[in-house]
Design an enzyme around this catalytic site. Sequence first.
Site, PDB file in Angstrom:
ATOM      1  N   ARG A  92       0.833  -1.209   0.000  1.00 47.52           N
ATOM      2  CA  ARG A  92       0.000   0.000   0.000  1.00 47.52           C
ATOM      3  C   ARG A  92       0.869   1.263   0.000  1.00 47.52           C
ATOM      4  NH1 ARG A  92      -4.965  -1.322   4.132  1.00 47.52           N
ATOM      5  NH2 ARG A  92      -3.460  -0.890   5.777  1.00 47.52           N
ATOM      6  N   ARG A 132       0.816  -6.596  13.582  1.00 49.17           N
ATOM      7  CA  ARG A 132      -0.619  -6.248  13.572  1.00 49.17           C
ATOM      8  C   ARG A 132      -1.482  -7.472  13.305  1.00 49.17           C
ATOM      9  NH1 ARG A 132      -1.101  -1.985   9.218  1.00 49.17           N
ATOM     10  NH2 ARG A 132      -3.245  -1.731   9.895  1.00 49.17           N
ATOM     11  N   ARG A 188       2.544   3.972   4.695  1.00 47.95           N
ATOM     12  CA  ARG A 188       2.058   4.261   6.046  1.00 47.95           C
ATOM     13  C   ARG A 188       3.026   3.622   7.045  1.00 47.95           C
ATOM     14  NH1 ARG A 188      -4.100   2.422   7.159  1.00 47.95           N
ATOM     15  NH2 ARG A 188      -3.206   1.240   8.867  1.00 47.95           N
TER      16      ARG A 188
HETATM   17  P1  AMP Z   1      -6.636   0.162  11.514  1.00 42.24           P
HETATM   18  O1  AMP Z   1      -6.554   1.251  10.509  1.00 42.24           O
HETATM   19  O2  AMP Z   1      -8.042  -0.228  11.851  1.00 42.24           O
HETATM   20  O3  AMP Z   1      -5.770  -1.015  11.167  1.00 42.24           O
HETATM   21  O4  AMP Z   1      -6.034   0.752  12.884  1.00 42.24           O
HETATM   22  C1  AMP Z   1      -4.718   1.251  12.955  1.00 42.24           C
HETATM   23  C2  AMP Z   1      -4.242   1.262  14.404  1.00 42.24           C
HETATM   24  O5  AMP Z   1      -5.110   2.094  15.194  1.00 42.24           O
HETATM   25  C3  AMP Z   1      -4.279  -0.100  15.095  1.00 42.24           C
HETATM   26  O6  AMP Z   1      -3.120  -0.872  14.831  1.00 42.24           O
HETATM   27  C4  AMP Z   1      -4.377   0.324  16.563  1.00 42.24           C
HETATM   28  O7  AMP Z   1      -3.123   0.752  17.042  1.00 42.24           O
HETATM   29  C5  AMP Z   1      -5.302   1.533  16.495  1.00 42.24           C
HETATM   30  N1  AMP Z   1      -6.743   1.176  16.656  1.00 42.24           N
HETATM   31  C6  AMP Z   1      -7.745   1.323  15.742  1.00 42.24           C
HETATM   32  N2  AMP Z   1      -8.932   0.918  16.242  1.00 42.24           N
HETATM   33  C7  AMP Z   1      -8.686   0.489  17.505  1.00 42.24           C
HETATM   34  C8  AMP Z   1      -9.492  -0.073  18.551  1.00 42.24           C
HETATM   35  N3  AMP Z   1     -10.815  -0.281  18.395  1.00 42.24           N
HETATM   36  N4  AMP Z   1      -8.883  -0.390  19.721  1.00 42.24           N
HETATM   37  C9  AMP Z   1      -7.577  -0.191  19.904  1.00 42.24           C
HETATM   38  N5  AMP Z   1      -6.743   0.310  18.961  1.00 42.24           N
HETATM   39  C10 AMP Z   1      -7.285   0.671  17.773  1.00 42.24           C
END
Ligand code: AMP
Length: 218
Positions: free
Chosen positions: A127, A171, A160
Amino acid sequence: MHLLLIGPPGVGKGTQAARLRQALGVPHLSTGDLLRRHVAEGTPLGAAAAAHMRRGDLVPDGLVTAMALDRILGPSSASGVVLDGFPRTLAQAEALDTALTGHGRRLEAVLHLTAPEQTLLRRLTGRRTCAGCGESYHLDTRKPRTPGRCDTCGQRLVQRGDDTEETARARLAVHAEQSRPLLARYRLAGVLHEVDGSADADDVTRRLLAVLAPHPVR
Ligand code: AMP
């Protein structure tokens, strides 16, 4: 309709959530996007979340839950919402259930998108985003006309911070571990639907809408 899309990073949650938002006419709430905005704007919440996000760890429940519920219970989500990335833990799921019940609402469907790990890693590490206008690209599936440059504004394309291979693996591991109890909870509640996310995006959208068809939109 209140629904949750759940799945590992790179499975296409964001893309599918945007399509469901259009098809169902309800907003899409991505806590990842919201948190990244807080980090970019340098808010106190962004400052508290940034280090966790860089490591590929979850941001503490208290911070995320307050931010997400504020949106979910707000007027823009009165007729429903497509949740993407929240809840991620049992504590967040319980807080969501309690809040929705208190407002006479409930989570009607949980859609679990899946794909093999190699597919996910390739999607994540390929990405790229335009540093100028934010347009998204992918080294395999959405190449810019000039390598490393945005088609729209000509600015540099960047990766990113949490899409490097090391962080992507972390992740995926965090997701697998954290989602297990959540999936069990929703399976038990009878609202969980498994959908194969490795097909092309149009196919996945069709499958998701077919799963949702028996649910009345309200
Ligand atoms: P994402 O774009 O959904 O992959 O989120 C990117 C990052 O944001 C994750 O790796 C977490 O560090 C944080 N994050 C997003 N949503 C949550 C959540 N519901 N609880 C905890 N951390 C979150």
